[in-house]
Design a protein around this motif. Structure first.
Motif, PDB file in Angstrom:
ATOM      1  N   HIS A 182       1.397  -1.464  -0.300  1.00  0.00           N
ATOM      2  CA  HIS A 182      -0.122   0.397  -0.077  1.00  0.00           C
ATOM      3  C   HIS A 182       0.876   1.545   0.230  1.00  0.00           C
ATOM      4  N   LYS A 183       0.288   2.192  -0.982  1.00  0.00           N
ATOM      5  CA  LYS A 183       1.683   3.624  -0.989  1.00  0.00           C
ATOM      6  C   LYS A 183       2.813   2.720  -0.899  1.00  0.00           C
ATOM      7  N   SER A 184       3.347   1.710  -1.798  1.00  0.00           N
ATOM      8  CA  SER A 184       4.831   1.248  -1.842  1.00  0.00           C
ATOM      9  C   SER A 184       5.726   2.689  -2.048  1.00  0.00           C
ATOM     10  N   TRP A 185       5.759   3.710  -2.785  1.00  0.00           N
ATOM     11  CA  TRP A 185       6.227   4.899  -3.354  1.00  0.00           C
ATOM     12  C   TRP A 185       7.256   5.774  -1.854  1.00  0.00           C
ATOM     13  N   LEU A 186       5.575   5.287  -0.625  1.00  0.00           N
ATOM     14  CA  LEU A 186       6.390   6.171   0.450  1.00  0.00           C
ATOM     15  C   LEU A 186       7.709   5.110   1.310  1.00  0.00           C
ATOM     16  N   VAL A 187       7.328   4.233   0.839  1.00  0.00           N
ATOM     17  CA  VAL A 187       8.145   2.946   1.547  1.00  0.00           C
ATOM     18  C   VAL A 187       9.462   3.556   1.245  1.00  0.00           C
ATOM     19  N   TYR A 188       9.003   3.084  -0.448  1.00  0.00           N
ATOM     20  CA  TYR A 188      10.955   3.448  -0.638  1.00  0.00           C
ATOM     21  C   TYR A 188      11.285   4.463  -0.487  1.00  0.00           C
ATOM     22  N   SER A 189      10.680   6.118  -0.710  1.00  0.00           N
ATOM     23  CA  SER A 189      11.697   7.036  -0.196  1.00  0.00           C
ATOM     24  C   SER A 189      11.787   6.597   1.419  1.00  0.00           C
ATOM     25  N   GLU A 190      11.872   6.437   1.779  1.00  0.00           N
ATOM     26  CA  GLU A 190      12.043   5.756   3.341  1.00  0.00           C
ATOM     27  C   GLU A 190      13.572   4.830   2.699  1.00  0.00           C
ATOM     28  N   TRP A 191      13.708   4.006   2.648  1.00  0.00           N
ATOM     29  CA  TRP A 191      14.728   3.520   2.469  1.00  0.00           C
ATOM     30  C   TRP A 191      15.544   4.035   1.127  1.00  0.00           C
ATOM     31  N   PHE A 192      15.044   4.850   0.877  1.00  0.00           N
ATOM     32  CA  PHE A 192      16.306   5.141  -0.479  1.00  0.00           C
ATOM     33  C   PHE A 192      17.347   6.636   0.514  1.00  0.00           C
ATOM     34  N   LYS A 193      16.636   6.621   1.997  1.00  0.00           N
ATOM     35  CA  LYS A 193      17.240   7.769   3.053  1.00  0.00           C
ATOM     36  C   LYS A 193      18.408   6.681   3.381  1.00  0.00           C
ATOM     37  N   ILE A 194      18.175   5.122   3.664  1.00  0.00           N
ATOM     38  CA  ILE A 194      18.933   4.555   4.438  1.00  0.00           C
ATOM     39  C   ILE A 194      19.852   3.882   3.012  1.00  0.00           C
ATOM     40  N   TYR A 195      19.703   3.608   2.053  1.00  0.00           N
ATOM     41  CA  TYR A 195      20.552   2.585   1.120  1.00  0.00           C
ATOM     42  C   TYR A 195      20.502   3.266   0.116  1.00  0.00           C
ATOM     43  N   GLY A 196      20.478   4.592  -0.673  1.00  0.00           N
ATOM     44  CA  GLY A 196      20.872   5.762  -1.111  1.00  0.00           C
ATOM     45  C   GLY A 196      19.778   5.283  -2.714  1.00  0.00           C
ATOM     46  N   ASP A 197      20.325   5.654  -3.903  1.00  0.00           N
ATOM     47  CA  ASP A 197      19.651   5.596  -4.708  1.00  0.00           C
ATOM     48  C   ASP A 197      19.255   4.133  -5.275  1.00  0.00           C
ATOM     49  N   MET A 198      19.703   2.860  -5.415  1.00  0.00           N
ATOM     50  CA  MET A 198      19.071   2.506  -5.109  1.00  0.00           C
ATOM     51  C   MET A 198      18.720   0.919  -4.893  1.00  0.00           C
ATOM     52  N   VAL A 199      17.997   0.424  -4.383  1.00  0.00           N
ATOM     53  CA  VAL A 199      17.658   0.318  -3.558  1.00  0.00           C
ATOM     54  C   VAL A 199      17.402  -1.557  -3.948  1.00  0.00           C
ATOM     55  N   TYR A 200      18.125  -2.863  -3.436  1.00  0.00           N
ATOM     56  CA  TYR A 200      17.580  -4.577  -3.917  1.00  0.00           C
ATOM     57  C   TYR A 200      17.072  -5.469  -2.595  1.00  0.00           C
ATOM     58  N   LEU A 201      15.896  -6.146  -3.016  1.00  0.00           N
ATOM     59  CA  LEU A 201      15.326  -6.505  -2.564  1.00  0.00           C
ATOM     60  C   LEU A 201      15.526  -8.478  -3.558  1.00  0.00           C
ATOM     61  N   ARG A 202      15.030  -9.181  -3.107  1.00  0.00           N
ATOM     62  CA  ARG A 202      14.865 -10.617  -3.303  1.00  0.00           C
ATOM     63  C   ARG A 202      13.854 -11.802  -3.020  1.00  0.00           C
TER      64      ARG A 202
ATOM     65  N   GLY B   1      13.010 -15.843  -5.414  1.00  0.00           N
ATOM     66  CA  GLY B   1      13.436 -16.068  -5.882  1.00  0.00           C
ATOM     67  C   GLY B   1      13.514 -15.236  -7.139  1.00  0.00           C
ATOM     68  N   ARG B   2      12.621 -14.476  -7.472  1.00  0.00           N
ATOM     69  CA  ARG B   2      12.815 -12.243  -8.144  1.00  0.00           C
ATOM     70  C   ARG B   2      13.582 -11.911  -7.399  1.00  0.00           C
ATOM     71  N   ASP B   3      14.103 -11.378  -8.902  1.00  0.00           N
ATOM     72  CA  ASP B   3      14.805  -9.781  -8.440  1.00  0.00           C
ATOM     73  C   ASP B   3      13.800  -8.637  -8.270  1.00  0.00           C
ATOM     74  N   ILE B   4      14.261  -7.807  -7.449  1.00  0.00           N
ATOM     75  CA  ILE B   4      13.676  -6.533  -7.285  1.00  0.00           C
ATOM     76  C   ILE B   4      14.555  -5.180  -7.102  1.00  0.00           C
ATOM     77  N   LEU B   5      14.436  -4.478  -8.507  1.00  0.00           N
ATOM     78  CA  LEU B   5      15.425  -2.973  -8.197  1.00  0.00           C
ATOM     79  C   LEU B   5      14.626  -2.043  -8.019  1.00  0.00           C
ATOM     80  N   VAL B   6      14.824  -1.155  -6.779  1.00  0.00           N
ATOM     81  CA  VAL B   6      13.666   0.151  -6.826  1.00  0.00           C
ATOM     82  C   VAL B   6      14.511   1.811  -7.577  1.00  0.00           C
TER      83      VAL B   6
END
Length: 520
Positions: free
Chosen positions: A55-75, A78-83
């Motif tokens: 839900h409103k994933s972009w708000l969560v991503y905004s917080e992650w960017f503050k922690i991890y930088g310009d690229m955030v990776y999840l797995r 077995g599926r790779d996701i890069l934001v």
């Protein structure tokens, strides 16, 4: 004996999760020994499954960017996701390397179960996609969209008449906005004139796009992670997702087939109204294949859906912005009055209305309709800024890049950011247009973007020329506070309902509206 199925599930489920988590591991071998981009620490087996925001994933991503930088990776199993956060990174990958980032991920819920495989936006990259895309480009490139201007003006004037006849304080004015854009697209695409906002074509479009918004959200439905779930009967408890898919599939089938068959019937009877659909049908070879006809049918359906509802969010944001920023509204009306001198606007007024142009740009940027862009897929493994991007990675470029294009005051409505004060307040060509972040990237950029720009302009100028837009009032006559709150269907967002007064600027403006049916 009754406990055996439960015991079996306890044994099989972890093995299934382990298999999904490790599937394709050989494809993830990193020949350069580079690190993966940073991201949340994965859990055993399920990896980042619990981290995926629904839900409103972009708000969560905004917080992650503050922690991890310009690229955030999840797995996730077995599926790779890069934001991606910033415009440069997104442009470097999705634009400059578009040959590698133009595919779409598998979308079982959306394509296989709901029937959205007719849409060029969700198709896999390849020859079939190119055939669909070519037809859309032929009818919506910058050189041909002028032919739609008479219809756009006509429907804009229908809108201002409908707004005049609605209560001056109407929290449901959004229905009139939806009707306007659905009417434009139905007329242009099929030559069909819809009579009112309760028309079945309009309600079907709204339902279809609601389903799109939900199903396009990564991780929203487990069938996207476990495609084997497609074999689950819809009557089994917990299979509500399948019943939803069946409902939305019926809606999509109606949208794709019914108006198309109506146009075919009109052509056979010799009374077809000129439209995109009638032209494409008439251009089909006499012995054309069923596949060619299907491509035409699909292109017409996505043309209608693409303009019938998503642009509504931008116009509603415009109304919200005018309530919150009366100073912008007054400045725009002063510019209009100096150009129009008591008449309704035309497209020929565009060059003389730079502040209105700036408002249209700023409305697109202010609260993007798609805060998180539709995902791209890395067709081959890649390297960027010292990080390894595995083959098949699901890459998300944030639509909120538009928010950061022009600082300062990025969260405020500030049309002046696009104007050159040293050049008579003309549009400053050195300021990046928010369209580069709003309409997608690379070979997947929206083919209807030029048409959307013109529709926004002609609707905005008509409304500001004859109406004042103000917050609603309470029972004591005091203006209510309007807040910029947004609701989301998944990947799309819309302003939450708000009270708004839409008042004719003068008796002359009211008369102009009433006489507008004889103009244009």
């Amino acid at each position: 004996m009754a406990s055996f199925p439960i015991l079996g599930c306890l044994i099989v489920a972890p093995l299934a999760l382990w298999w999904f988590a490790n599937r394709g591991r050989n494809d993830k071998i990193n020949p350069l020994g580079l690190p993966l981009p940073p991201g949340p620490k994965p859990y055993p087996i399920i990896q980042n499954l619990l981290d995926v925001p629904l839900h409103k994933s972009w708000l969560v991503y905004s917080e992650w960017f503050k922690i991890y930088g310009d690229m955030v990776y999840l797995r996730v199993l077995g599926r790779d996701i890069l934001v991606l956060r910033d415009l440069k990174t997104t442009n470097d990958l999705l634009e400059k390397r578009s040959h590698n980032y133009s595919d779409r991920p598998p979308l079982p819920m959306l394509n296989d179960h709901m029937g959205w495989n007719f849409a060029v936006a969700s198709m896999h990259y390849g020859s079939l996609w190119r055939r669909h895309r070519r037809l859309l480009h032929d009818h919506f490139n910058a050189g041909v969209i002028k032919k739609y201007r008479p219809v756009q003006i006509s429907v804009a004037r229908i809108l201002i008449r409908n707004l005049l006849e609605s209560p001056s304080e109407d929290s449901d004015f959004s229905d009139q906005i939806r009707f306007t854009f659905a009417a434009i697209m139905m007329k242009i695409t099929y030559g069909i004139t819809v009579k009112d906002k309760d028309d079945e074509y309009i309600s079907c479009a709204e339902e279809a796009l609601k389903g799109l918004g939900e199903a396009a959200t990564p991780g929203r439905f487990l069938v996207d992670i476990f495609p084997i779930m497609k074999w689950i009967p819809s009557w089994i408890p917990g299979a509500g997702w399948k019943r939803k898919a069946e409902y939305w599939a019926i809606i999509n089938t109606k949208i794709i087939n019914e108006p198309f068959e109506w146009v075919k019937k009109q052509i056979n009877e010799g009374c077809a109204v000129p439209s995109i659909c009638s032209r494409l049908i008439e251009e089909l070879p006499e012995e054309g294949s069923l596949e060619e006809e299907k491509i035409v049918r699909d292109v017409c359906a996505i043309t209608y859906l693409g303009g019938a509802d998503t642009t509504v969010s931008v116009i509603l944001s415009f109304f919200l912005a005018m309530c919150l920023h009366p100073e912008v509204q007054k400045k725009a009306q002063a510019e209009l009055d100096s150009v129009l001198h008591g008449r309704l606007p035309e497209f020929t007024d565009y060059p003389f209305l730079p502040y209105i142009q700036a408002i249209a740009k700023e409305t697109l940027r202010w609260n993007p309709v798609a805060p998180i862009a539709f995902g791209h897929v890395a067709s081959e493994a890649d390297e960027y800024n010292g990080y390894y991007i595995p083959k098949g990675t699901f890459v998300l470029g944030s639509g909120n890049h538009a928010r950061s294009l022009s600082l300062p005051k990025s969260k405020l409505l500030h049309p002046e950011r696009y104007l050159n004060n040293n050049n008579n307040n003309k549009i400053d060509p050195t300021i990046r247009d928010p369209s580069i972040a709003v309409f997608g990237y690379g070979r997947r950029i929206c083919p209807g973007r030029f048409f959307v720009h013109e529709s926004l302009f002609i609707v905005i100028v008509h409304i500001l020329a004859v109406f004042d837009i103000k917050p609603g009032v309470d029972e004591d006559g005091n203006e209510v506070e309007v807040k910029p709150n947004y609701v989301t269907t998944g990947v799309l967002q819309y302003p939450a309902p708000f009270s708004c007064r839409i008042i004719p600027r003068s008796t002359q403006a009211e008369e102009l509206i009433r006489n507008s049916d004889s103009v244009g």
